[in-house]
Design an enzyme around this catalytic site. Structure first.
Site, PDB file in Angstrom:
ATOM      1  N   ASP A  38     -28.251  23.603  -6.152  1.00  0.00           N
ATOM      2  CA  ASP A  38     -28.936  22.453  -6.733  1.00  0.00           C
ATOM      3  C   ASP A  38     -29.653  21.617  -5.669  1.00  0.00           C
ATOM      4  OD1 ASP A  38     -28.349  23.008  -9.326  1.00  0.00           O
ATOM      5  OD2 ASP A  38     -26.703  21.589  -9.520  1.00  0.00           O
ATOM      6  N   LYS A  59     -33.167  20.241  -9.736  1.00  0.00           N
ATOM      7  CA  LYS A  59     -34.159  19.387 -10.376  1.00  0.00           C
ATOM      8  C   LYS A  59     -34.210  18.050  -9.644  1.00  0.00           C
ATOM      9  CE  LYS A  59     -30.747  18.969 -14.115  1.00  0.00           C
ATOM     10  NZ  LYS A  59     -30.000  20.173 -13.833  1.00  0.00           N
ATOM     11  N   MET A 172     -26.611   8.004 -11.548  1.00  0.00           N
ATOM     12  CA  MET A 172     -27.893   8.261 -12.214  1.00  0.00           C
ATOM     13  C   MET A 172     -28.336   7.054 -13.048  1.00  0.00           C
ATOM     14  SD  MET A 172     -27.102  12.217 -13.355  1.00  0.00           S
ATOM     15  CE  MET A 172     -25.442  11.819 -13.936  1.00  0.00           C
TER      16      MET A 172
END
Length: 255
Positions: A38, A59, A172
């Site tokens: 990742d 991502k 996040m």
């Protein structure tokens, strides 16, 4: 030539400092035929898998190298064709890391599955800034909440957490910072200390300290952005006391 058993090991890479990976994770990487990694992992860790095929599937801010369904299919196809697939994820894959989803998917295809936990950024990043998530007399518990749910909205758990005396760690959540501080302010918690820590435990770590009332301005002044962790609670102020003590010690050494 013997046919290798199709196998997936979901591995937690830790929060960013490459020394915070576990010995079990290193052993998994050393035995990997394929590593799917990742965006938030420290790429120096890939050196532990010198002979493996390495595929970036991460991502960044909505930019996807692969969609999740494609990653799932890639794990199965590589496990069937090459053997041991290591899925290397930042932090701990079972804390907002979708590790369990990938395991559930590949098990339907007869792939053997294993899990190696990682040190979660929700714990390690505050710790590197001297912030204890629990401390006698200040905090008896802590919440770890995602700032962005599957529907891209702020978790309703933030409203519940704001009513408690617990330390609140939000992952996040930078794009929702205004909404987060508004929720805490509505609970008359404008003065509660807040820390925002970007790229925690890495060489390019940045941080800002303030309160529910001031943290948005601090973020602007220090140009903080994702990936970052938000810590809300009195324990943040405990860190400030620790930092001032450390500075005094440093002054003594300089003198």
């Amino acid at each position: 030539m013997s046919i290798k058993t199709p196998k997936l090991t979901v591995v937690g890479a830790g929060p960013g400092d490459p020394d915070l990976i576990t010995l079990k994770a290193i052993k998994a990487l050393e035995s990997a035929d394929v590593v799917l990694y990742d965006a938030l992992i420290n790429e120096t860790l890939l050196a532990y898998a010198p002979n493996a095929e390495k595929i970036f599937v991460g991502k960044r801010k909505g930019c996807y190298a692969y969609q999740q369904e494609q990653i799932n299919e890639l794990i199965v196809s590589r496990a069937k064709s090459q053997g041991h697939v290591v899925r290397l994820k930042g932090g701990d894959p079972f804390i907002f890391g979708r590790g369990a989803e990938e395991i559930d998917y590949v098990q339907e295809f007869g792939v053997e599955t294993n899990m190696v936990p990682g040190i979660s950024s929700s714990l390690a990043v505050p710790a590197y800034q001297g912030i204890p998530l629990t401390k006698r007399g200040s905090s008896e518990s802590f919440w770890v909440i995602t700032g962005t749910t599957k529907s891209h909205k702020l978790s309703q758990d933030v409203r519940l957490a704001a009513k408690s005396n617990a330390t609140v760690v939000i992952l996040m959540g930078m794009s929702k910072l205004n909404e987060i501080v508004s929720i805490f302010a509505a609970e008359n918690k404008q003065e509660v200390p807040v820390a925002v820590i970007q790229n925690g435990t890495t060489d390019n770590e940045k941080f800002g300290f303030g309160s529910v009332q001031t943290i948005e301005q601090v973020v602007l002044e220090k140009e903080l952005s994702s990936p970052a962790i938000i810590v809300i609670g009195d324990v943040v102020q405990q860190r400030a006391k620790l930092a001032s003590i450390q500075k005094e010690v440093q002054k003594e050494f300089v003198n």
